[in-house]
Write an enzyme that holds these catalytic residues in place. Structure first.
Site, PDB file in Angstrom:
ATOM      1  NE  ARG A  15      26.869  23.518  -2.637  1.00 32.59           N
ATOM      2  CZ  ARG A  15      27.345  24.672  -3.120  1.00 32.59           C
ATOM      3  NH1 ARG A  15      26.844  25.808  -2.699  1.00 32.59           N
ATOM      4  NH2 ARG A  15      28.303  24.684  -4.015  1.00 32.59           N
ATOM      5  CE  LYS A  75      29.843  24.697  -8.223  1.00 29.93           C
ATOM      6  NZ  LYS A  75      30.243  25.982  -7.572  1.00 29.93           N
ATOM      7  CE1 TYR A  94      24.952  30.833  -6.455  1.00 31.32           C
ATOM      8  CE2 TYR A  94      24.845  28.586  -5.647  1.00 31.32           C
ATOM      9  CZ  TYR A  94      24.752  29.945  -5.418  1.00 31.32           C
ATOM     10  OH  TYR A  94      24.459  30.412  -4.165  1.00 31.32           O
ATOM     11  CG  HIS A  96      29.913  31.120 -11.001  1.00 33.23           C
ATOM     12  ND1 HIS A  96      30.012  32.330 -10.348  1.00 33.23           N
ATOM     13  CD2 HIS A  96      29.352  30.265 -10.109  1.00 33.23           C
ATOM     14  CE1 HIS A  96      29.528  32.215  -9.128  1.00 33.23           C
ATOM     15  NE2 HIS A  96      29.108  30.981  -8.951  1.00 33.23           N
ATOM     16  CD  GLU A 118      26.168  32.957 -11.478  1.00 31.51           C
ATOM     17  OE1 GLU A 118      25.443  32.103 -10.928  1.00 31.51           O
ATOM     18  OE2 GLU A 118      26.598  32.820 -12.638  1.00 31.51           O
ATOM     19  CG  ASP A 198      35.002  47.112   4.551  1.00 28.53           C
ATOM     20  OD1 ASP A 198      34.490  45.980   4.434  1.00 28.53           O
ATOM     21  OD2 ASP A 198      34.938  47.979   3.643  1.00 28.53           O
ATOM     22  CG  LEU A 240      32.979  40.935  -4.031  1.00 28.08           C
ATOM     23  CD1 LEU A 240      33.677  39.940  -4.948  1.00 28.08           C
ATOM     24  CD2 LEU A 240      31.541  40.476  -3.811  1.00 28.08           C
ATOM     25  CB  ALA A 268      38.637  36.912  -1.349  1.00 27.97           C
ATOM     26  CG  ASP A 270      34.985  32.972  -4.629  1.00 34.99           C
ATOM     27  OD1 ASP A 270      35.646  33.856  -4.042  1.00 34.99           O
ATOM     28  OD2 ASP A 270      33.737  32.949  -4.627  1.00 34.99           O
TER      29      ASP A 270
HETATM   30  P1  NAD Z   1      30.658  41.672   0.183  1.00 35.77           P
HETATM   31  O1  NAD Z   1      30.514  42.519  -1.015  1.00 35.77           O
HETATM   32  O2  NAD Z   1      29.492  41.468   1.088  1.00 35.77           O
HETATM   33  O3  NAD Z   1      31.851  42.248   1.103  1.00 35.77           O
HETATM   34  C1  NAD Z   1      33.103  42.626   0.607  1.00 35.77           C
HETATM   35  C2  NAD Z   1      33.670  43.710   1.490  1.00 35.77           C
HETATM   36  O4  NAD Z   1      35.019  43.938   1.081  1.00 35.77           O
HETATM   37  C3  NAD Z   1      32.933  45.050   1.405  1.00 35.77           C
HETATM   38  O5  NAD Z   1      32.486  45.458   2.696  1.00 35.77           O
HETATM   39  C4  NAD Z   1      33.990  45.993   0.831  1.00 35.77           C
HETATM   40  O6  NAD Z   1      33.887  47.319   1.349  1.00 35.77           O
HETATM   41  C5  NAD Z   1      35.278  45.311   1.294  1.00 35.77           C
HETATM   42  N1  NAD Z   1      36.466  45.709   0.546  1.00 35.77           N
HETATM   43  C6  NAD Z   1      36.621  45.897  -0.791  1.00 35.77           C
HETATM   44  N2  NAD Z   1      37.885  46.242  -1.068  1.00 35.77           N
HETATM   45  C7  NAD Z   1      38.561  46.271   0.106  1.00 35.77           C
HETATM   46  C8  NAD Z   1      39.899  46.553   0.469  1.00 35.77           C
HETATM   47  N3  NAD Z   1      40.798  46.894  -0.434  1.00 35.77           N
HETATM   48  N4  NAD Z   1      40.232  46.461   1.778  1.00 35.77           N
HETATM   49  C9  NAD Z   1      39.325  46.127   2.708  1.00 35.77           C
HETATM   50  N5  NAD Z   1      38.029  45.855   2.422  1.00 35.77           N
HETATM   51  C10 NAD Z   1      37.659  45.923   1.144  1.00 35.77           C
HETATM   52  O7  NAD Z   1      31.238  40.259  -0.335  1.00 35.77           O
HETATM   53  P2  NAD Z   1      31.098  38.853   0.420  1.00 35.77           P
HETATM   54  O8  NAD Z   1      29.784  38.222   0.048  1.00 35.77           O
HETATM   55  O9  NAD Z   1      31.427  39.042   1.846  1.00 35.77           O
HETATM   56  O10 NAD Z   1      32.237  38.001  -0.320  1.00 35.77           O
HETATM   57  C11 NAD Z   1      33.620  38.163  -0.011  1.00 35.77           C
HETATM   58  C12 NAD Z   1      34.417  37.194  -0.858  1.00 35.77           C
HETATM   59  O11 NAD Z   1      34.181  35.842  -0.448  1.00 35.77           O
HETATM   60  C13 NAD Z   1      34.067  37.212  -2.366  1.00 35.77           C
HETATM   61  O12 NAD Z   1      35.247  37.098  -3.124  1.00 35.77           O
HETATM   62  C14 NAD Z   1      33.201  35.987  -2.535  1.00 35.77           C
HETATM   63  O13 NAD Z   1      33.221  35.520  -3.874  1.00 35.77           O
HETATM   64  C15 NAD Z   1      33.949  35.058  -1.612  1.00 35.77           C
HETATM   65  N6  NAD Z   1      33.245  33.805  -1.259  1.00 35.77           N
HETATM   66  C16 NAD Z   1      34.004  32.676  -1.278  1.00 35.77           C
HETATM   67  C17 NAD Z   1      33.462  31.452  -0.927  1.00 35.77           C
HETATM   68  C18 NAD Z   1      34.349  30.243  -0.895  1.00 35.77           C
HETATM   69  O14 NAD Z   1      33.833  29.130  -0.803  1.00 35.77           O
HETATM   70  N7  NAD Z   1      35.660  30.399  -0.928  1.00 35.77           N
HETATM   71  C19 NAD Z   1      32.099  31.357  -0.591  1.00 35.77           C
HETATM   72  C20 NAD Z   1      31.336  32.536  -0.578  1.00 35.77           C
HETATM   73  C21 NAD Z   1      31.916  33.773  -0.907  1.00 35.77           C
END
Ligand code: NAD
Length: 363
Positions: A15, A75, A94, A96, A118, A198, A240, A268, A270
Protein backbone atom coordinates in the site's frame (compact mmCIF):
# COMPACT_ATOMS: atom_id res chain seq x y z
CA UNK A 1 2.94 22.73 3.90
CA UNK A 2 5.44 20.28 2.39
CA UNK A 3 3.83 16.82 2.50
CA UNK A 4 6.04 13.77 1.94
CA UNK A 5 5.05 10.23 1.05
CA UNK A 6 7.85 7.61 1.21
CA UNK A 7 7.71 4.07 -0.21
CA UNK A 8 6.56 1.57 2.43
CA UNK A 9 9.46 -0.63 3.55
CA UNK A 10 7.74 -3.21 5.76
CA UNK A 11 7.91 -6.73 4.28
CA UNK A 12 5.21 -7.35 1.66
CA UNK A 13 3.55 -4.00 2.24
CA UNK A 14 2.30 -2.80 -1.13
CA UNK A 15 0.00 0.00 0.00
CA UNK A 16 0.97 3.68 -0.19
CA UNK A 17 0.06 6.57 2.13
CA UNK A 18 -1.09 9.05 -0.54
CA UNK A 19 -3.05 8.26 -3.70
CA UNK A 20 -2.56 10.54 -6.73
CA UNK A 21 -6.10 11.87 -6.03
CA UNK A 22 -5.12 12.80 -2.46
CA UNK A 23 -1.92 14.42 -3.77
CA UNK A 24 -3.97 16.43 -6.30
CA UNK A 25 -6.33 17.70 -3.57
CA UNK A 26 -3.45 18.66 -1.28
CA UNK A 27 -1.81 20.57 -4.13
CA UNK A 28 -5.14 22.30 -4.90
CA UNK A 29 -5.12 23.44 -1.27
CA UNK A 30 -1.78 25.13 -1.90
CA UNK A 31 0.54 22.46 -0.49
CA UNK A 32 3.64 20.85 -2.00
CA UNK A 33 3.67 17.07 -2.33
CA UNK A 34 6.85 15.01 -2.54
CA UNK A 35 6.47 11.30 -3.38
CA UNK A 36 9.33 8.79 -3.34
CA UNK A 37 9.98 7.21 -6.75
CA UNK A 38 8.04 3.94 -7.04
CA UNK A 39 6.02 4.53 -3.85
CA UNK A 40 2.71 3.78 -5.57
CA UNK A 41 3.84 0.89 -7.78
CA UNK A 42 2.54 -1.89 -5.52
CA UNK A 43 -0.90 -0.29 -5.48
CA UNK A 44 -0.90 0.29 -9.25
CA UNK A 45 0.01 4.00 -9.27
CA UNK A 46 2.97 5.10 -11.41
CA UNK A 47 5.31 8.04 -10.81
CA UNK A 48 3.66 9.58 -13.91
CA UNK A 49 0.26 9.45 -12.14
CA UNK A 50 1.71 11.47 -9.26
CA UNK A 51 3.49 13.89 -11.61
CA UNK A 52 0.22 14.46 -13.49
CA UNK A 53 -1.39 15.26 -10.14
CA UNK A 54 1.28 17.93 -9.62
CA UNK A 55 3.54 16.10 -7.17
CA UNK A 56 7.35 16.07 -7.27
CA UNK A 57 9.11 12.70 -7.38
CA UNK A 58 11.99 12.26 -4.90
CA UNK A 59 14.83 9.83 -5.60
CA UNK A 60 14.85 8.19 -2.17
CA UNK A 61 13.31 8.14 1.30
CA UNK A 62 16.06 10.38 2.67
CA UNK A 63 15.02 13.18 0.32
CA UNK A 64 11.36 12.83 1.40
CA UNK A 65 12.12 12.76 5.13
CA UNK A 66 14.55 15.71 4.85
CA UNK A 67 12.18 18.00 2.96
CA UNK A 68 8.73 17.14 4.33
CA UNK A 69 7.00 18.91 7.22
CA UNK A 70 4.38 16.14 7.32
CA UNK A 71 5.07 12.48 6.45
CA UNK A 72 2.00 10.46 5.37
CA UNK A 73 2.43 6.67 5.42
CA UNK A 74 0.52 3.41 5.91
CA UNK A 75 2.49 1.19 8.33
CA UNK A 76 4.38 2.18 11.45
CA UNK A 77 7.83 3.62 10.64
CA UNK A 78 10.55 0.99 10.56
CA UNK A 79 13.85 1.59 12.46
CA UNK A 80 15.64 3.16 9.48
CA UNK A 81 12.65 5.47 8.90
CA UNK A 82 12.48 6.39 12.58
CA UNK A 83 16.12 7.44 12.41
CA UNK A 84 15.17 9.99 9.72
CA UNK A 85 12.34 11.62 11.70
CA UNK A 86 13.14 14.93 13.40
CA UNK A 87 11.77 17.30 16.01
CA UNK A 88 8.86 19.43 14.78
CA UNK A 89 8.03 17.01 11.96
CA UNK A 90 4.47 15.61 11.77
CA UNK A 91 3.95 11.87 11.19
CA UNK A 92 0.47 10.65 10.13
CA UNK A 93 0.18 6.84 9.80
CA UNK A 94 -0.82 3.59 11.58
CA UNK A 95 1.44 3.22 14.65
CA UNK A 96 0.05 0.45 16.93
CA UNK A 97 2.40 1.57 19.74
CA UNK A 98 0.81 -0.35 22.64
CA UNK A 99 2.72 -3.60 21.98
CA UNK A 100 5.82 -1.85 20.57
CA UNK A 101 8.08 -0.16 23.19
CA UNK A 102 11.05 0.04 20.79
CA UNK A 103 9.14 2.07 18.25
CA UNK A 104 7.64 4.21 21.00
CA UNK A 105 11.11 5.03 22.39
CA UNK A 106 12.38 5.95 18.92
CA UNK A 107 9.40 8.23 18.30
CA UNK A 108 9.88 9.87 21.71
CA UNK A 109 13.57 10.40 20.92
CA UNK A 110 12.78 11.87 17.48
CA UNK A 111 10.82 14.79 18.95
CA UNK A 112 8.29 14.40 16.11
CA UNK A 113 4.53 14.83 16.52
CA UNK A 114 2.93 11.46 15.74
CA UNK A 115 -0.76 11.01 14.97
CA UNK A 116 -1.91 7.37 14.73
CA UNK A 117 -4.72 6.44 12.33
CA UNK A 118 -5.95 3.68 14.65
CA UNK A 119 -6.80 5.94 17.59
CA UNK A 120 -8.61 8.71 15.66
CA UNK A 121 -12.28 8.48 16.73
CA UNK A 122 -15.63 9.66 15.36
CA UNK A 123 -18.82 11.05 16.86
CA UNK A 124 -20.47 7.59 16.92
CA UNK A 125 -17.66 6.07 18.97
CA UNK A 126 -16.15 4.35 15.92
CA UNK A 127 -12.61 4.33 14.56
CA UNK A 128 -13.00 5.90 11.10
CA UNK A 129 -9.42 5.24 9.95
CA UNK A 130 -9.51 1.59 11.03
CA UNK A 131 -12.98 0.84 9.60
CA UNK A 132 -11.95 0.78 5.91
CA UNK A 133 -9.42 -1.98 6.61
CA UNK A 134 -12.05 -3.97 8.53
CA UNK A 135 -14.37 -3.58 5.53
CA UNK A 136 -11.64 -4.91 3.25
CA UNK A 137 -10.70 -7.82 5.55
CA UNK A 138 -14.38 -8.71 6.02
CA UNK A 139 -15.09 -8.82 2.30
CA UNK A 140 -11.89 -10.79 1.71
CA UNK A 141 -12.59 -13.39 4.40
CA UNK A 142 -15.15 -15.54 2.49
CA UNK A 143 -12.99 -15.26 -0.64
CA UNK A 144 -9.95 -16.65 1.20
CA UNK A 145 -12.15 -19.15 3.05
CA UNK A 146 -13.59 -20.41 -0.26
CA UNK A 147 -10.03 -20.94 -1.53
CA UNK A 148 -9.11 -22.72 1.72
CA UNK A 149 -12.14 -25.01 1.29
CA UNK A 150 -10.82 -26.26 -2.06
CA UNK A 151 -9.64 -29.88 -1.95
CA UNK A 152 -6.16 -29.11 -3.31
CA UNK A 153 -5.63 -26.73 -0.39
CA UNK A 154 -6.55 -29.36 2.20
CA UNK A 155 -10.18 -28.22 2.46
CA UNK A 156 -13.44 -30.08 2.38
CA UNK A 157 -13.97 -29.59 -1.34
CA UNK A 158 -17.23 -27.68 -0.94
CA UNK A 159 -18.40 -24.95 -3.34
CA UNK A 160 -19.78 -21.87 -1.55
CA UNK A 161 -22.98 -21.56 -3.56
CA UNK A 162 -23.53 -25.26 -4.33
CA UNK A 163 -25.17 -26.07 -7.70
CA UNK A 164 -28.73 -27.11 -8.64
CA UNK A 165 -29.34 -30.31 -6.69
CA UNK A 166 -26.41 -29.76 -4.27
CA UNK A 167 -26.78 -27.50 -1.24
CA UNK A 168 -24.54 -24.50 -0.48
CA UNK A 169 -21.74 -24.27 2.07
CA UNK A 170 -22.75 -23.39 5.61
CA UNK A 171 -20.89 -20.38 7.00
CA UNK A 172 -20.87 -19.21 10.64
CA UNK A 173 -19.54 -15.70 11.29
CA UNK A 174 -18.66 -15.02 14.94
CA UNK A 175 -18.91 -11.26 15.59
CA UNK A 176 -21.31 -9.03 13.66
CA UNK A 177 -19.36 -5.76 13.61
CA UNK A 178 -17.68 -4.18 10.58
CA UNK A 179 -15.67 -7.29 9.59
CA UNK A 180 -18.51 -9.72 10.33
CA UNK A 181 -21.18 -7.81 8.42
CA UNK A 182 -19.03 -7.41 5.33
CA UNK A 183 -17.99 -11.07 5.51
CA UNK A 184 -21.61 -12.24 5.86
CA UNK A 185 -22.79 -10.12 2.93
CA UNK A 186 -20.11 -11.51 0.61
CA UNK A 187 -20.58 -15.12 1.77
CA UNK A 188 -24.35 -14.78 1.23
CA UNK A 189 -23.69 -13.17 -2.15
CA UNK A 190 -21.63 -16.23 -3.11
CA UNK A 191 -24.71 -18.30 -2.37
CA UNK A 192 -23.67 -19.74 1.00
CA UNK A 193 -26.07 -20.35 3.88
CA UNK A 194 -24.83 -17.80 6.45
CA UNK A 195 -25.46 -17.20 10.16
CA UNK A 196 -23.92 -14.29 12.12
CA UNK A 197 -23.38 -14.70 15.88
CA UNK A 198 -22.93 -11.73 18.21
CA UNK A 199 -23.08 -11.02 21.95
CA UNK A 200 -24.88 -7.70 21.41
CA UNK A 201 -28.65 -7.97 21.01
CA UNK A 202 -28.97 -4.38 19.72
CA UNK A 203 -26.43 -5.27 17.03
CA UNK A 204 -28.30 -8.47 16.13
CA UNK A 205 -31.56 -6.47 15.87
CA UNK A 206 -29.89 -3.93 13.59
CA UNK A 207 -28.46 -6.71 11.39
CA UNK A 208 -31.77 -8.51 11.25
CA UNK A 209 -33.63 -5.34 10.23
CA UNK A 210 -31.14 -4.60 7.47
CA UNK A 211 -30.18 -8.07 6.26
CA UNK A 212 -33.09 -10.33 7.28
CA UNK A 213 -33.55 -12.76 4.40
CA UNK A 214 -29.91 -12.40 3.30
CA UNK A 215 -28.40 -14.11 6.35
CA UNK A 216 -29.61 -15.33 9.74
CA UNK A 217 -28.54 -14.02 13.14
CA UNK A 218 -27.98 -15.94 16.36
CA UNK A 219 -27.11 -14.92 19.92
CA UNK A 220 -23.50 -15.94 20.62
CA UNK A 221 -24.08 -18.11 23.69
CA UNK A 222 -21.47 -20.85 24.13
CA UNK A 223 -24.11 -23.45 23.18
CA UNK A 224 -25.29 -21.71 19.98
CA UNK A 225 -21.70 -21.03 18.97
CA UNK A 226 -20.68 -24.69 19.48
CA UNK A 227 -23.69 -25.93 17.50
CA UNK A 228 -23.17 -23.60 14.54
CA UNK A 229 -19.40 -24.20 14.48
CA UNK A 230 -19.93 -27.98 14.44
CA UNK A 231 -22.33 -27.75 11.49
CA UNK A 232 -20.31 -25.25 9.45
CA UNK A 233 -18.13 -25.74 6.37
CA UNK A 234 -16.52 -22.37 7.13
CA UNK A 235 -16.22 -20.38 10.36
CA UNK A 236 -15.12 -16.74 10.22
CA UNK A 237 -13.77 -15.17 13.44
CA UNK A 238 -14.59 -11.44 13.59
CA UNK A 239 -14.96 -10.49 17.26
CA UNK A 240 -13.43 -7.45 18.92
CA UNK A 241 -13.40 -6.39 22.54
CA UNK A 242 -11.92 -2.88 22.32
CA UNK A 243 -8.46 -2.64 23.81
CA UNK A 244 -8.34 -6.33 24.80
CA UNK A 245 -7.08 -9.58 23.33
CA UNK A 246 -9.76 -11.48 21.39
CA UNK A 247 -11.68 -13.97 23.59
CA UNK A 248 -11.04 -17.64 22.70
CA UNK A 249 -14.51 -18.77 21.66
CA UNK A 250 -13.67 -22.12 20.00
CA UNK A 251 -11.42 -24.61 21.79
CA UNK A 252 -9.15 -27.25 20.28
CA UNK A 253 -11.51 -29.95 21.58
CA UNK A 254 -14.32 -28.43 19.50
CA UNK A 255 -12.35 -29.01 16.28
CA UNK A 256 -13.07 -32.73 16.61
CA UNK A 257 -16.82 -31.90 16.43
CA UNK A 258 -16.33 -30.02 13.14
CA UNK A 259 -16.63 -31.46 9.63
CA UNK A 260 -13.25 -32.77 8.37
CA UNK A 261 -11.66 -30.24 6.02
CA UNK A 262 -13.80 -27.34 7.25
CA UNK A 263 -12.15 -23.90 6.97
CA UNK A 264 -11.49 -21.42 9.75
CA UNK A 265 -10.73 -17.81 8.76
CA UNK A 266 -9.66 -15.99 11.92
CA UNK A 267 -9.72 -12.31 10.98
CA UNK A 268 -9.38 -11.38 14.68
CA UNK A 269 -5.86 -12.87 14.63
CA UNK A 270 -4.35 -9.37 14.86
CA UNK A 271 -5.79 -9.29 18.41
CA UNK A 272 -4.62 -12.83 19.15
CA UNK A 273 -7.45 -14.69 17.38
CA UNK A 274 -10.72 -16.15 18.68
CA UNK A 275 -9.88 -19.84 18.10
CA UNK A 276 -7.60 -21.59 20.58
CA UNK A 277 -5.69 -23.12 17.66
CA UNK A 278 -5.06 -19.86 15.75
CA UNK A 279 -1.57 -18.54 15.13
CA UNK A 280 -0.68 -15.65 12.83
CA UNK A 281 0.30 -16.57 9.26
CA UNK A 282 1.52 -14.58 6.27
CA UNK A 283 0.42 -14.14 2.65
CA UNK A 284 3.40 -16.33 1.66
CA UNK A 285 2.20 -19.30 3.72
CA UNK A 286 -1.37 -18.48 4.76
CA UNK A 287 -2.96 -21.79 5.79
CA UNK A 288 -2.18 -24.68 8.14
CA UNK A 289 -3.96 -27.78 9.39
CA UNK A 290 -4.88 -28.60 13.00
CA UNK A 291 -6.73 -31.92 13.51
CA UNK A 292 -7.97 -31.87 9.90
CA UNK A 293 -9.40 -28.33 10.12
CA UNK A 294 -7.77 -25.80 7.77
CA UNK A 295 -6.85 -22.47 9.38
CA UNK A 296 -6.32 -19.18 7.47
CA UNK A 297 -4.93 -16.59 9.91
CA UNK A 298 -3.23 -13.79 7.95
CA UNK A 299 -2.71 -10.80 10.22
CA UNK A 300 -2.59 -8.15 7.45
CA UNK A 301 -5.29 -9.36 5.07
CA UNK A 302 -5.83 -5.94 3.37
CA UNK A 303 -2.28 -6.15 1.97
CA UNK A 304 -3.53 -8.86 -0.44
CA UNK A 305 -5.65 -6.26 -2.23
CA UNK A 306 -3.24 -3.35 -1.99
CA UNK A 307 -4.94 -1.20 -4.62
CA UNK A 308 -8.43 -1.38 -3.12
CA UNK A 309 -7.00 -0.98 0.39
CA UNK A 310 -4.90 2.04 -0.60
CA UNK A 311 -7.84 3.81 -2.19
CA UNK A 312 -10.16 2.93 0.72
CA UNK A 313 -7.62 4.14 3.27
CA UNK A 314 -6.91 7.28 1.22
CA UNK A 315 -10.63 8.14 1.09
CA UNK A 316 -10.77 7.93 4.88
CA UNK A 317 -7.50 9.74 5.69
CA UNK A 318 -7.79 12.56 3.14
CA UNK A 319 -10.02 14.96 5.12
CA UNK A 320 -7.76 14.61 8.18
CA UNK A 321 -4.60 14.97 6.10
CA UNK A 322 -5.99 18.15 4.52
CA UNK A 323 -7.05 19.56 7.92
CA UNK A 324 -3.56 18.92 9.31
CA UNK A 325 -1.89 20.51 6.29
CA UNK A 326 -4.27 23.49 6.01
CA UNK A 327 -4.41 24.45 9.69
CA UNK A 328 -1.29 22.87 11.20
CA UNK A 329 -1.70 20.06 13.73
CA UNK A 330 -2.28 22.32 16.75
CA UNK A 331 -5.22 24.22 15.26
CA UNK A 332 -6.62 21.10 13.53
CA UNK A 333 -6.58 19.16 16.82
CA UNK A 334 -7.94 22.13 18.80
CA UNK A 335 -10.96 22.18 16.46
CA UNK A 336 -11.49 18.41 16.38
CA UNK A 337 -11.26 16.31 19.57
CA UNK A 338 -11.56 13.15 17.44
CA UNK A 339 -8.33 14.04 15.64
CA UNK A 340 -6.74 14.88 19.02
CA UNK A 341 -7.56 11.29 20.02
CA UNK A 342 -5.07 10.26 17.34
CA UNK A 343 -2.19 12.17 18.95
CA UNK A 344 0.09 9.45 20.39
CA UNK A 345 3.50 11.11 20.78
CA UNK A 346 4.50 14.79 20.84
CA UNK A 347 7.66 16.60 21.74
CA UNK A 348 9.37 13.66 23.41
CA UNK A 349 6.46 12.20 25.39
CA UNK A 350 3.45 9.89 25.04
CA UNK A 351 0.24 11.90 24.72
CA UNK A 352 -2.33 9.06 24.61
CA UNK A 353 -3.48 7.66 27.94
CA UNK A 354 -4.28 4.11 26.78
CA UNK A 355 -0.98 3.81 24.92
CA UNK A 356 0.95 5.03 28.00
CA UNK A 357 -0.97 2.63 30.26
CA UNK A 358 -0.44 -0.32 27.91
CA UNK A 359 3.30 0.38 27.93
CA UNK A 360 3.46 1.10 31.68
CA UNK A 361 4.76 4.60 30.99
CA UNK A 362 4.01 8.06 32.37
CA UNK A 363 1.21 10.04 30.77
P1 NAD B 1 -16.18 -4.31 15.54
O1 NAD B 1 -15.99 -3.68 16.86
O2 NAD B 1 -16.85 -3.56 14.45
O3 NAD B 1 -17.01 -5.68 15.73
C1 NAD B 1 -16.73 -6.64 16.71
C2 NAD B 1 -18.01 -7.36 17.07
O4 NAD B 1 -17.66 -8.45 17.92
C3 NAD B 1 -19.03 -6.50 17.82
O5 NAD B 1 -20.27 -6.48 17.13
C4 NAD B 1 -19.13 -7.18 19.18
O6 NAD B 1 -20.44 -7.13 19.74
C5 NAD B 1 -18.74 -8.62 18.82
N1 NAD B 1 -18.31 -9.43 19.95
C6 NAD B 1 -17.50 -9.09 21.00
N2 NAD B 1 -17.35 -10.14 21.82
C7 NAD B 1 -18.05 -11.17 21.29
C8 NAD B 1 -18.27 -12.51 21.68
N3 NAD B 1 -17.75 -13.01 22.78
N4 NAD B 1 -19.04 -13.28 20.88
C9 NAD B 1 -19.60 -12.79 19.76
N5 NAD B 1 -19.43 -11.51 19.34
C10 NAD B 1 -18.67 -10.72 20.10
O7 NAD B 1 -14.72 -4.83 15.08
P2 NAD B 1 -14.26 -5.11 13.57
O8 NAD B 1 -13.78 -3.82 12.95
O9 NAD B 1 -15.31 -5.88 12.88
O10 NAD B 1 -12.96 -6.01 13.82
C11 NAD B 1 -13.05 -7.39 14.17
C12 NAD B 1 -11.64 -7.94 14.29
O11 NAD B 1 -11.00 -8.01 13.01
C13 NAD B 1 -10.69 -7.09 15.17
O12 NAD B 1 -9.89 -7.95 15.95
C14 NAD B 1 -9.85 -6.36 14.15
O13 NAD B 1 -8.60 -5.97 14.70
C15 NAD B 1 -9.69 -7.47 13.15
N6 NAD B 1 -9.16 -7.07 11.82
C16 NAD B 1 -8.22 -7.89 11.29
C17 NAD B 1 -7.68 -7.64 10.04
C18 NAD B 1 -6.69 -8.61 9.46
O14 NAD B 1 -6.05 -8.27 8.47
N7 NAD B 1 -6.56 -9.80 10.01
C19 NAD B 1 -8.07 -6.49 9.33
C20 NAD B 1 -9.05 -5.66 9.90
C21 NAD B 1 -9.60 -5.96 11.15
Amino acid sequence: MKIGCPTEVKTREYRVGLTPHAAREAIAHGHEVLVQAGAGTGAGFSDEDYKEAGATIAADAQAVFEAAEMIVKVKEPQPKERAMLRGGQLLFTYLHLAPDPEQTDDLIRSGATCIAYETVTDARGGLPLLAPMSEVAGKLAPQMGAWTLQKANGGRGVLMGGVPGVGPARVAVIGGGVVGTHAARVAAGMGADVTVLDRSLPRLRQLDETFGGVFRTSYASAGNTAELVAGADMVIGAVLVAGAAAPKLVTRAQLSQMKPGAAIVDVAIDQGGCFETSRATTHDDPIYDVDGIMHYCVANMPGAVARTSTIALGNATMPYMLALADKGWRAACAEDPHLTAGLNVHDGRITHRAVAEALGRDF
